[in-house]
Design a protein around this motif. Structure first.
Motif, PDB file in Angstrom:
ATOM      1  N   MET A   1       0.834  -1.215   0.113  1.00 42.13           N
ATOM      2  CA  MET A   1      -0.211   0.079  -0.222  1.00 42.13           C
ATOM      3  C   MET A   1       0.779   1.319   0.056  1.00 42.13           C
ATOM      4  O   MET A   1       1.934   1.480   0.776  1.00 42.13           O
ATOM      5  CB  MET A   1      -0.916   0.013   1.299  1.00 42.13           C
ATOM      6  N   TYR A   2       0.435   2.216  -0.856  1.00 46.23           N
ATOM      7  CA  TYR A   2       1.322   3.524  -0.941  1.00 46.23           C
ATOM      8  C   TYR A   2       0.674   4.475  -0.089  1.00 46.23           C
ATOM      9  O   TYR A   2      -0.627   4.454   0.097  1.00 46.23           O
ATOM     10  CB  TYR A   2       1.234   3.881  -2.340  1.00 46.23           C
ATOM     11  N   TYR A   3       1.196   5.221   0.652  1.00 48.09           N
ATOM     12  CA  TYR A   3       0.767   6.369   1.419  1.00 48.09           C
ATOM     13  C   TYR A   3       0.920   7.895   0.690  1.00 48.09           C
ATOM     14  O   TYR A   3       2.117   8.164   0.240  1.00 48.09           O
ATOM     15  CB  TYR A   3       1.214   6.413   2.854  1.00 48.09           C
ATOM     16  N   ILE A   4      -0.212   8.758   0.350  1.00 51.79           N
ATOM     17  CA  ILE A   4      -0.252   9.720  -0.326  1.00 51.79           C
ATOM     18  C   ILE A   4      -0.735  10.805   0.499  1.00 51.79           C
ATOM     19  O   ILE A   4      -1.814  10.658   0.995  1.00 51.79           O
ATOM     20  CB  ILE A   4      -0.908   9.496  -1.666  1.00 51.79           C
ATOM     21  N   PHE A   5      -0.011  11.916   0.890  1.00 53.98           N
ATOM     22  CA  PHE A   5      -0.823  13.104   1.646  1.00 53.98           C
ATOM     23  C   PHE A   5      -0.947  14.152   0.578  1.00 53.98           C
ATOM     24  O   PHE A   5       0.156  14.647  -0.013  1.00 53.98           O
ATOM     25  CB  PHE A   5       0.164  13.376   2.505  1.00 53.98           C
TER      26      PHE A   5
ATOM     27  N   GLU B   1      -5.129  12.131   3.783  1.00 49.74           N
ATOM     28  CA  GLU B   1      -3.915  10.988   3.838  1.00 49.74           C
ATOM     29  C   GLU B   1      -4.865   9.829   3.071  1.00 49.74           C
ATOM     30  O   GLU B   1      -5.848   9.183   3.545  1.00 49.74           O
ATOM     31  CB  GLU B   1      -3.596  10.593   5.102  1.00 49.74           C
ATOM     32  N   GLU B   2      -4.073   9.579   1.923  1.00 50.46           N
ATOM     33  CA  GLU B   2      -4.681   8.443   0.923  1.00 50.46           C
ATOM     34  C   GLU B   2      -3.834   7.317   1.051  1.00 50.46           C
ATOM     35  O   GLU B   2      -2.868   7.328   0.914  1.00 50.46           O
ATOM     36  CB  GLU B   2      -5.066   9.077  -0.255  1.00 50.46           C
ATOM     37  N   GLY B   3      -4.571   6.065   1.070  1.00 47.88           N
ATOM     38  CA  GLY B   3      -3.599   4.938   0.886  1.00 47.88           C
ATOM     39  C   GLY B   3      -4.187   4.121  -0.601  1.00 47.88           C
ATOM     40  O   GLY B   3      -5.357   4.296  -0.751  1.00 47.88           O
TER      41      GLY B   3
ATOM     42  N   ASN C   1      -8.727   7.853   3.628  1.00 49.92           N
ATOM     43  CA  ASN C   1      -9.320   7.340   2.277  1.00 49.92           C
ATOM     44  C   ASN C   1      -8.455   6.278   1.581  1.00 49.92           C
ATOM     45  O   ASN C   1      -7.222   6.185   1.595  1.00 49.92           O
ATOM     46  CB  ASN C   1      -9.253   8.456   1.388  1.00 49.92           C
ATOM     47  N   VAL C   2      -8.869   5.318   1.030  1.00 51.72           N
ATOM     48  CA  VAL C   2      -8.076   4.298   0.332  1.00 51.72           C
ATOM     49  C   VAL C   2      -8.821   4.125  -0.978  1.00 51.72           C
ATOM     50  O   VAL C   2     -10.178   3.822  -1.529  1.00 51.72           O
ATOM     51  CB  VAL C   2      -8.788   2.891   1.248  1.00 51.72           C
ATOM     52  N   VAL C   3      -8.012   3.898  -2.013  1.00 51.07           N
ATOM     53  CA  VAL C   3      -8.383   3.589  -3.240  1.00 51.07           C
ATOM     54  C   VAL C   3      -7.526   2.578  -4.080  1.00 51.07           C
ATOM     55  O   VAL C   3      -6.432   2.074  -3.458  1.00 51.07           O
ATOM     56  CB  VAL C   3      -8.018   4.971  -4.313  1.00 51.07           C
TER      57      VAL C   3
END
Length: 79
Positions: A1-5, A10-12, A64-66
């Motif tokens: 899983m990547y973590y993006i801010f 904060e999106e996974g 949030n997860v996509v």
């Protein structure tokens, strides 16, 4: 899983398979071929362990997860 801010969110980003069978020549994942689909438990584990890692690293938890856009969703109907 990547973590993006990005802009306060904060999106996974969750993967649902290893590799990709689409074979796009411009994409490293496509060139490696499709190795396997992840089970629903493996997909859920990505979210679980990313939340744990956020706690250990003292960064905001994922809100949030996509799903990563590798291949086609119909390639893994059982998950």
């Amino acid at each position: 899983m990547y973590y993006i801010f990005f802009q306060g969110c904060e999106e996974g980003v969750v993967s649902r398979e290893v590799g990709c069978r689409q074979g796009c020549t411009f994409c490293a994942t496509g060139r490696m071929g499709r190795l396997c689909s992840l089970t629903s438990n493996e997909i859920q584990a990505q979210v679980y362990f990313s939340r744990k890692a956020c706690g250990v690293l003292n960064i905001p938890p994922v809100d949030n997860v996509v799903f990563m856009g590798m291949g086609k969703p119909a390639d893994n109907p059982q998950a």
